[in-house]
Design a protein around this motif. Structure first.
Motif, PDB file in Angstrom:
ATOM      1  N   PHE A   1       8.807  -9.444  -0.618  1.00  0.00           N
ATOM      2  CA  PHE A   1       7.591 -10.410   0.123  1.00  0.00           C
ATOM      3  C   PHE A   1       6.536  -9.181   0.427  1.00  0.00           C
ATOM      4  O   PHE A   1       5.371  -9.736   0.144  1.00  0.00           O
ATOM      5  N   ASP A   2       6.817  -8.205   0.488  1.00  0.00           N
ATOM      6  CA  ASP A   2       5.877  -7.154   0.663  1.00  0.00           C
ATOM      7  C   ASP A   2       5.065  -6.928  -0.628  1.00  0.00           C
ATOM      8  O   ASP A   2       3.968  -6.773  -0.768  1.00  0.00           O
ATOM      9  N   LEU A   3       5.740  -6.740  -1.736  1.00  0.00           N
ATOM     10  CA  LEU A   3       5.148  -6.854  -2.999  1.00  0.00           C
ATOM     11  C   LEU A   3       4.421  -7.836  -3.428  1.00  0.00           C
ATOM     12  O   LEU A   3       3.307  -7.808  -3.868  1.00  0.00           O
ATOM     13  N   ALA A   4       4.769  -9.120  -3.092  1.00  0.00           N
ATOM     14  CA  ALA A   4       3.771 -10.334  -3.164  1.00  0.00           C
ATOM     15  C   ALA A   4       2.624 -10.170  -2.514  1.00  0.00           C
ATOM     16  O   ALA A   4       1.361 -10.477  -2.941  1.00  0.00           O
ATOM     17  N   LEU A   5       2.692  -9.781  -1.171  1.00  0.00           N
ATOM     18  CA  LEU A   5       1.462  -9.239  -0.384  1.00  0.00           C
ATOM     19  C   LEU A   5       0.676  -8.518  -1.133  1.00  0.00           C
ATOM     20  O   LEU A   5      -0.709  -8.571  -0.902  1.00  0.00           O
ATOM     21  N   GLU A   6       1.321  -7.369  -1.560  1.00  0.00           N
ATOM     22  CA  GLU A   6       0.509  -6.476  -2.492  1.00  0.00           C
ATOM     23  C   GLU A   6      -0.374  -7.120  -3.480  1.00  0.00           C
ATOM     24  O   GLU A   6      -1.620  -6.589  -3.641  1.00  0.00           O
ATOM     25  N   TYR A   7       0.250  -7.892  -4.138  1.00  0.00           N
ATOM     26  CA  TYR A   7      -0.599  -8.377  -5.098  1.00  0.00           C
ATOM     27  C   TYR A   7      -1.445  -9.485  -4.648  1.00  0.00           C
ATOM     28  O   TYR A   7      -2.653  -9.569  -5.297  1.00  0.00           O
ATOM     29  N   GLU A   8      -1.354 -10.076  -3.662  1.00  0.00           N
ATOM     30  CA  GLU A   8      -2.319 -10.986  -3.011  1.00  0.00           C
ATOM     31  C   GLU A   8      -3.451 -10.097  -2.597  1.00  0.00           C
ATOM     32  O   GLU A   8      -4.844 -10.558  -2.734  1.00  0.00           O
ATOM     33  N   SER A   9      -3.252  -8.849  -2.041  1.00  0.00           N
ATOM     34  CA  SER A   9      -4.362  -8.155  -1.514  1.00  0.00           C
ATOM     35  C   SER A   9      -5.277  -7.711  -2.821  1.00  0.00           C
ATOM     36  O   SER A   9      -6.879  -7.421  -2.498  1.00  0.00           O
ATOM     37  N   ILE A  10      -4.995  -7.842  -4.123  1.00  0.00           N
ATOM     38  CA  ILE A  10      -5.786  -7.645  -5.221  1.00  0.00           C
ATOM     39  C   ILE A  10      -6.013  -8.858  -5.874  1.00  0.00           C
ATOM     40  O   ILE A  10      -6.698  -8.954  -6.979  1.00  0.00           O
TER      41      ILE A  10
END
Length: 474
Positions: A148-157
């Motif tokens: 989930f944290d990784l998905a949010l990181e992708y969203e941030s870019i």
């Protein structure tokens, strides 16, 4: 002592007894012995309560008593990360990575630090490392949290496709994960796949039927799909669940405005104001609803109220200008419209409205300047092109013809531009060319006749144009 609510943070009553003993030790400036596991819990308690200074004090004490316990150093890195000491945190984590190469928490913390540093490439790399280690150790719940944290990181870019891939993997393992469902719906919205977005919001609502924000977001997606009936249905549910949710009333008002239900829009905007108090933008939208209902005095009252709250907001200046122009006060209207255009210099529509008022006042050069500016922002703005050609025609029909003929990609512009081109060609004596242009457009879309008569009413009496209409009817 500690009340029952504090025990809800996962610690038992025995822990609180030890915590009280630790607090007393600090107060008395003495040194007692504590088991390393109890100290870990005490430090975690301080972090949870955001008592970070106490947390660091506890870490220093714990490291004195248990110098080989790497968890205390990890907690220090996490507190440094929280308090913005990112470089200090990274130095600790780099050493911990060497000492504990299979500690998932080290890699997650390191990824978080890189994320704060906006080093997204390294953040993603360390989240992926953490997932690999947690997977090898069969710690499924950790894998889900990290993914989930990784998905949010992708969203941030703004890499929503990769975010969706990670969230899908998460949902395969945990289909009821509400946070992931909600987040994947958002990602589908960002990439414009509204059908998938609706599917996931509905899935979320099935599990959380009283989530007024989910109903609101669903309404927004239906609005983007131009499904006004469904949008209003979703907004209505949102307001039934939470009668004080002003955002849903505001968007409900916008939806009613789009379909011409101005009285209902007015009611929705008024409800927003009842909930939130006077807001410049909402007052301006309320004024526009009055304007569309031709209740101009009330519209002006609310536009003025909006302007008095925020005179840097363009909408009330525009609204007042439009009403003044409708009432025949063109000179006064122009002053308001000029201010609106100044406040939103890139808004081509504002420039057009100003240009129309200037044209009506026969201030042709100023109108032409406004239209040229509008077309810099939106080169395919059909109404601006037509008005600019009309102004040129005031001085020279030939110049107006040359202007439209010189437009790049004329065939890609709105058909109304080519219909007006046909009118100008006729007025310039180029009757054959005029009829060819009109016939081509009319054979594609019979509604072109209405556009022709709008710009050139005399065409209804011209046999050559009527013949084209008769040929098509035959």
């Amino acid at each position: 002592m500690f009340d029952d609510d504090e025990e809800e943070d996962g610690f038992d009553s025995q822990f609180y007894s030890e915590l009280e003993r630790f607090e007393k030790m600090l107060e008395d400036k003495e040194a007692y012995y504590f088991d390393s596991e109890i100290l870990e819990q005490i430090i975690d308690h301080f972090i949870i309560k955001n008592q970070l200074k106490k947390g660091l004090t506890a870490i220093e004490f714990a490291q004195d008593q248990h110098p080989n316990n790497n968890t205390f150093e990890l907690r220090k890195a996490q507190i440094f990360s929280t308090t913005g000491k990112l470089k200090e945190s990274l130095l600790i984590l780099q050493q911990l990575e060497k000492n504990e190469p299979f500690n998932t928490e080290v890699y997650v913390t390191k990824a978080s630090v890189f994320s704060q540093l906006r080093d997204h490439e390294n953040a993603i790399k360390y989240f992926e490392k953490a997932i690999d280690i947690a997977s090898d150790q069969e710690e499924d719940w950790e894998v889900e949290d990290i993914r989930f944290d990784l998905a949010l990181e992708y969203e941030s870019i703004h890499d929503y496709n990769n975010a969706i891939k990670e969230l899908k993997k998460l949902l395969q393992a945990s289909p009821e994960n509400e946070s992931a469902i909600y987040e994947i719906a958002y990602c589908y919205e960002r990439i414009g796949d509204f059908d998938k977005c609706i599917e996931y919001y509905q899935m979320y609502i099935d599990n959380n039927p009283y989530s007024f924000t989910a109903w609101y977001n669903l309404g927004n997606i239906y609005f983007l799909k131009n499904n006004v009936e469904k949008a209003l249905w979703a907004y209505d549910y949102s307001t039934i669940i939470n009668e004080e949710f002003s955002s849903a009333y505001f968007n409900m008002g916008n939806t009613y405005m789009q379909i011409g239900e101005y009285q209902k829009a007015l009611t929705a905007y008024a409800k927003c104001i009842d909930i939130d108090g006077d807001d410049a933008l909402t007052l301006s939208y309320l004024a526009e609803a009055y304007e569309r209902l031709e209740r101009y005095d009330e519209a002006l009252e609310y536009y003025e109220k909006s302007k008095s709250i925020n005179d840097e907001l363009a909408e009330p200046w525009l609204g007042i200008g439009i009403i003044k122009e409708l009432q025949g006060f063109t000179t006064e209207a122009i002053q308001y419209l000029q201010r609106a255009a100044e406040l939103q210099p890139e808004n081509a529509n504002y420039r057009l409205v100003l240009a129309e008022a200037l044209y009506k006042a026969e201030r042709f050069i100023e109108a032409e300047n406004e239209l040229e500016t509008a077309l810099q922002s939106d080169p395919k703005y059909a109404e601006a092109i037509i008005l600019l050609a009309r102004i040129k025609a005031e001085f020279s029909i030939e110049d107006a013809v040359d202007y439209i003929a010189s437009l790049e990609h004329l065939s890609d512009l709105d058909s109304s531009v080519r219909i007006f081109f046909s009118v100008l060609l006729w007025q310039n004596g180029q009757k054959t060319e005029s009829l060819l242009v009109f016939k081509k457009e009319y054979l594609i879309d019979a509604n072109s006749a209405k556009t022709l008569f709008l710009h050139f009413p005399e065409a209804q009496e011209i046999p050559e144009f009527l013949q084209i209409l008769d040929l098509n009817n035959d």
